[in-house]
Design a protein around this motif. Structure first.
Motif, PDB file in Angstrom:
ATOM      1  N   ALA A 259       0.728  -1.100   0.045  1.00 48.54           N
ATOM      2  CA  ALA A 259       0.176  -0.145   0.006  1.00 48.54           C
ATOM      3  C   ALA A 259       0.671   1.152  -0.026  1.00 48.54           C
ATOM      4  CB  ALA A 259      -0.929  -0.058   1.212  1.00 48.54           C
ATOM      5  N   ARG A 260       1.752   1.223   0.840  1.00 42.62           N
ATOM      6  CA  ARG A 260       2.779   2.535   0.954  1.00 42.62           C
ATOM      7  C   ARG A 260       3.536   2.768  -0.244  1.00 42.62           C
ATOM      8  NH1 ARG A 260       3.765   0.361   6.084  1.00 42.62           N
ATOM      9  NH2 ARG A 260       5.676  -0.624   5.529  1.00 42.62           N
ATOM     10  N   THR A 261       3.974   1.639  -0.992  1.00 41.21           N
ATOM     11  CA  THR A 261       4.790   1.611  -2.098  1.00 41.21           C
ATOM     12  C   THR A 261       3.913   1.958  -3.343  1.00 41.21           C
ATOM     13  OG1 THR A 261       6.225  -0.173  -1.228  1.00 41.21           O
ATOM     14  CG2 THR A 261       6.290   0.320  -3.879  1.00 41.21           C
ATOM     15  N   ALA A 262       2.674   1.361  -3.446  1.00 41.19           N
ATOM     16  CA  ALA A 262       1.718   1.648  -4.490  1.00 41.19           C
ATOM     17  C   ALA A 262       1.447   3.411  -4.362  1.00 41.19           C
ATOM     18  CB  ALA A 262       0.583   0.976  -4.490  1.00 41.19           C
ATOM     19  N   ALA A 263       1.125   3.574  -3.382  1.00 39.19           N
ATOM     20  CA  ALA A 263       0.879   5.030  -3.189  1.00 39.19           C
ATOM     21  C   ALA A 263       1.965   6.193  -3.458  1.00 39.19           C
ATOM     22  CB  ALA A 263       0.382   5.515  -1.579  1.00 39.19           C
ATOM     23  N   GLY A 264       3.124   5.843  -2.846  1.00 37.55           N
ATOM     24  CA  GLY A 264       4.365   6.422  -3.514  1.00 37.55           C
ATOM     25  C   GLY A 264       4.570   6.472  -4.856  1.00 37.55           C
ATOM     26  N   ALA A 265       4.420   5.376  -5.525  1.00 39.05           N
ATOM     27  CA  ALA A 265       4.525   5.397  -7.179  1.00 39.05           C
ATOM     28  C   ALA A 265       3.492   6.037  -7.722  1.00 39.05           C
ATOM     29  CB  ALA A 265       4.471   4.005  -7.768  1.00 39.05           C
ATOM     30  N   LEU A 266       2.247   6.074  -7.277  1.00 40.84           N
ATOM     31  CA  LEU A 266       1.109   6.953  -7.670  1.00 40.84           C
ATOM     32  C   LEU A 266       1.325   8.412  -7.495  1.00 40.84           C
ATOM     33  CD1 LEU A 266      -1.426   7.175  -8.985  1.00 40.84           C
ATOM     34  CD2 LEU A 266      -2.760   6.767  -6.871  1.00 40.84           C
ATOM     35  N   PHE A 267       1.777   8.649  -6.411  1.00 40.48           N
ATOM     36  CA  PHE A 267       2.149  10.042  -6.159  1.00 40.48           C
ATOM     37  C   PHE A 267       3.236  10.675  -6.938  1.00 40.48           C
ATOM     38  CE2 PHE A 267       4.202  13.607  -3.719  1.00 40.48           C
ATOM     39  CZ  PHE A 267       3.048  14.295  -3.269  1.00 40.48           C
TER      40      PHE A 267
END
Length: 284
Positions: A259-267
């Motif tokens: 979740a954290r990694t996906a959010a960072g990539a999307l950001f």
């Protein structure tokens, strides 16, 4: 097993945010720590976005404008990021679970810049992980893990060396490989091409994966989120396959990291889009 990972596709579903027809003058200031597990009772019903006169987008909770923990008006550079953040707020139910709102946290960090760092300092901090990159450290035993690291990490390492025309290498030494200055300069120049918001997201991803190589592989869409996370946890996954695990603990850690990694990539993606859109509008 690691080759059969399904590629993650990020998409918005059921976005219920609406553009506010006129700006509101009331403000909503939230003081909280997203690193904490403390929850707060939900105090709003509707979430909407509106665009200010400066072209930036704001988040409205009922008729109140969201503010950062530092007291600044919460504004984002484009509508796509505003919708993504508003979706996080709309997804909250009876209580606000701030620790699940990663995009909001990243926006707060970019706006408040609590450590008061500039781009050069952020780039320097990110490149520090290159010297201790997860996939550059190799074990000499057991044979099964040695082979797994070689089969899973080497292709990614070779890809990034070819992609950026650099030399990184790997090492069995606890000191890790000696990264050439030319390689550091290349990555420094590449990271300089990101704006401050995108760097905030990229540094967040690098911190999660403990790897510049895996992070850039994911941002460049050579790796999916699931692949990058599994590759960053290769030794743990090997031990789990061999000795078993506490199922709930392993699953929780894995989902949280994803979740954290996906959010960072999307950001990173959404923050980068703002610069592209701005240039296009100027050209038109």
């Amino acid at each position: 097993m690691f080759r059969s990972i399904v590629r993650l596709k990020t998409q918005f579903r059921g976005v219920v945010c609406k553009v506010c027809p006129k700006p509101q003058h009331s403000r909503c200031t939230l003081k909280y720590s997203t690193a904490s597990s403390v929850e707060r009772k939900k105090f709003y019903q509707d979430v909407s976005i509106s665009q200010g006169e400066d072209g930036l987008y704001e988040i409205n909770l009922d008729r109140r404008k969201l503010k950062t923990p530092g007291g600044k008006l919460f504004t984002v550079p484009n509508e796509a990021l505003a919708i993504a953040v508003a979706t996080e707020w709309d997804a909250q139910r009876d209580t606000l679970k701030f620790y699940t709102m990663h995009l909001t946290t990243l926006c707060n960090t970019a706006l408040d810049n609590p450590t008061q760092r500039d781009k050069d300092q952020m780039i320097k901090a990110s490149l520090k992980f290159l010297e201790t990159d997860t996939i550059c450290y190799r074990v000499e035993e057991p044979p099964g893990l040695v082979e797994l690291q070689k089969n899973e990490w080497d292709p990614v390492l070779h890809w990034i060396e070819n992609r950026y025309n650099v030399i990184i290498g790997s090492s069995f030494s606890i000191l890790g490989p000696e990264i050439p200055e030319a390689t550091k300069d290349t990555f420094r120049q590449h990271l300089s091409s990101y704006n401050l918001w995108s760097l905030t997201g990229l540094e967040f991803v690098i911190t999660q994966l403990k790897s510049v190589v895996l992070s850039l592989g994911m941002i460049d869409r050579h790796l999916s989120v699931e692949q990058a996370v599994l590759l960053s946890r290769l030794e743990e996954e090997y031990q789990i396959q061999r000795w078993g695990n506490v199922e709930w603990a392993h699953d929780y850690d894995m989902y949280e990291l994803r979740a954290r990694t996906a959010a960072g990539a999307l950001f990173v993606q959404l923050s980068s889009e703002s610069a592209t859109v701005k240039r296009k509008l100027m050209q038109d």
